[in-house]
Design an enzyme around this catalytic site. Structure first.
Site, short mmCIF file in Angstrom:
data_model
loop_
_atom_site.label_atom_id
_atom_site.label_comp_id
_atom_site.label_asym_id
_atom_site.label_seq_id
_atom_site.Cartn_x
_atom_site.Cartn_y
_atom_site.Cartn_z
CD GLU A 171 33.14 45.05 38.11
OE1 GLU A 171 33.01 43.63 37.94
OE2 GLU A 171 31.78 45.28 38.03
CG ASN B 180 31.41 49.28 35.41
OD1 ASN B 180 32.39 49.43 35.21
ND2 ASN B 180 30.82 48.12 36.15
CD GLU C 51 29.24 42.67 33.35
OE1 GLU C 51 28.50 42.16 32.47
OE2 GLU C 51 30.20 42.17 33.86
CG HIS D 160 36.78 40.74 36.38
ND1 HIS D 160 36.92 41.33 37.84
CD2 HIS D 160 35.75 41.86 35.90
CE1 HIS D 160 35.67 41.95 38.32
NE2 HIS D 160 35.27 42.33 36.81
CG ASP E 9 39.00 40.73 39.80
OD1 ASP E 9 39.43 40.40 38.57
OD2 ASP E 9 38.20 39.95 40.24
#
Ligand code: 9MR
Length: 485
Positions: free
Chosen positions: A280, A217, A173, A254, A282
């Site tokens: 990650e 990432n 990030e 996400h 979701d």
């Protein structure tokens, strides 16, 4: 250390965090909800996510929190369905190095040891991130102190999990939401070390372990044309062009819906010569809408050979970081949701993945454009002939602990510029280097020889560069000699 190009222009996206991304994603796609029409291959369909992914050479992982491992249903579901794991918080800098150079491996080891005992893969998350930092990393640190803390952290954590972790999120990030293409998030790392901190972290990570995949990432880099995605794309392209080690890009994913160009996005990163991992995942929602969004994510990944695997950010909705969105594949009682079935079917229908090992992957992309190199490229002028000129080297101890130490070596040019350097010393009492960065080492008994890397051989008159290492034994600062051709 040079920065990647930070070109101006590009669309501005006023995003401020993963949650903002969710809203944008959910609004962004209406999507035609097609019936699940997956064509199963001739071999029998697998009945768990991990086994289904393995058929095409991929993994299917989950984030695990050590604090829930006393729940037997949680662990049983993990063991049955997944063949890879990411520690949800336990490997982050704050939890794992709460005081300087003192490591708290317990919770992360609990996850890793369990995974290893079950033959699962482990993703390392994450080495350098602006969040969840220990309090001893603070603004009163000097740049060189932060640099050595970062290098030591990367080295120690990677050494501890060597052979167990297959891929590390080296930097997490680092790009800003909004702003021009290539804008980095303001953090202690950019403030003290400049934009080159990402490159420094990747080089330190490669020095620590040549056999692990090194990933960048981030969230909100799922849309192929978004400014943030383009910034990361340019960085990866530049790293490949200059031989900065990078093996993979992690799309956190996400969201409420994959962007319509999600597969194109995966393919454009893969075309740079890196793996793509969905790290990650979701997807907020429920029922067939959620199931369809999940299916499109899996299909996008499995359509691209270098999309190596998928990790969902938790098992059950009840323990998701965004549980209100019910974004996972199992409900609060560990029942399989509709989304689970669509993921399983899409995995069973997948075509094979190709993901070369780090050492096998070329350090330079053949199509890389040299013009991608930043102006701060170390070899200043191609027409300049090598100048004679002396250099000196000084070894300084940065850190030491029982049985080991970390040193920084400053290589200084004399009155003339230096083009290439060699530093030598002899250990006084059986010390041995465990990992070295920003230089190439050859050792014969107690004699150590370190030569420059391609990127730090040229030093202007009177200027200096540094390399570093960690070593076993008692800290020592032997006299070093420096020669240049
Ligand atoms: O899921 C994690 C949650 O338990 C933590 O409180 C949070 C702290 O920042 O981090 C969450 O995981 C994040 C991940 O490490 C990086 N990408 C965003 C994830 C969700 O916030």
């Amino acid at each position: 250390m040079s920065d990647f190009p930070l070109s101006a222009g590009g669309a501005r996206r006023p995003l401020s965090g993963p949650r903002r991304a969710l809203a944008a994603g959910a609004l962004g796609v209406l999507g035609v909800v097609t019936a699940l029409a997956t064509t199963l291959p001739a071999n029998a369909a697998a009945s768990t996510l991990g086994a289904a992914a393995a058929q095409s050479g991929r993994y299917f992982g989950t984030a695990i929190a050590a604090g829930h491992m006393n729940d037997s249903t949680y662990v049983a579901t993990w063991d049955r369905e997944f063949n890879s794991v990411t520690a949800e918080n336990e490997m982050k800098w704050g939890p794992i190095e709460p005081s300087r150079n003192s490591f708290n491996w317990g919770s992360a080891d609990q996850i890793v040891n369990h995974a290893v005992s079950k033959g699962m893969k482990v993703r390392g998350h994450t080495l350098v991130w602006h969040a969840q930092l220990p309090s001893w990393i603070n603004s009163s640190m000097s740049a060189s102190d932060l640099r050595s803390a970062m290098t030591n952290h990367i080295t120690q954590v990677m050494n501890h999990y060597k052979g167990k972790v297959f891929a590390w999120d080296v930097v997490n990030e680092a790009f800003a939401d909004g702003g021009a293409v290539g804008t980095l998030r303001d953090s202690i790392f950019t403030q003290k070390l400049g934009n080159g901190f990402i490159e420094e972290a990747f080089r330190a990570a490669r020095a620590a372990d040549p056999n692990v995949k090194l990933c960048y990432n981030d969230y909100n880099i799922d849309n192929a044309t978004a400014a943030k995605t383009q910034g990361v794309y340019n960085m990866v392209k530049d790293f490949k062009a200059r031989g900065v080690p990078i093996d993979c890009v992690g799309l956190q994913s996400h969201f409420g819906n994959p962007p319509s160009n999600y597969q194109q996005n995966i393919a454009q990163f893969a075309a740079l010569g890196v793996d793509v991992q969905i790290t990650e995942l979701d997807v907020g929602g429920s029922g067939s809408t959620q199931a369809d969004a999940y299916r499109r994510v899996v299909q996008a990944c499995t359509a691209v050979p270098r999309c190596a695997g998928i990790t969902v950010w938790g098992i059950t909705d009840k323990w998701s970081w965004r549980s209100g969105d019910t974004p996972l594949l199992f409900d609060g009682n560990f029942n399989k949701k509709q989304a689970y079935t669509s993921v399983l079917d899409a995995l069973n229908a997948a075509t094979p993945s190709t993901s070369p090992s780090p050492s096998a992957s070329p350090s330079r992309s053949p199509s890389a454009s040299p013009s991608a190199s930043p102006s701060a490229s170390p070899s200043a002028s191609p027409t300049r002939s090598p100048l004679p000129g002396g250099c000196s080297a000084t070894i300084k101890t940065i850190n030491s602990w029982g049985g080991g130490f970390q040193s920084e070596v400053t290589v200084q040019a004399g009155s003339s510029a230096v083009n290439g350097w060699t530093v030598k010393w002899t250990w006084p009492s059986g010390q041995s280097i465990s990992s070295l960065w920003n230089g190439r080492q050859s050792t014969s008994g107690s004699s150590v020889t370190v030569t420059n890397e391609t990127y730090n051989g040229s030093i202007a008159a009177g200027a200096s560069t540094t390399f570093g290492f960690t070593a076993n034994g008692n800290a020592a600062t032997p006299t070093a000699t420096c020669t240049s051709p």
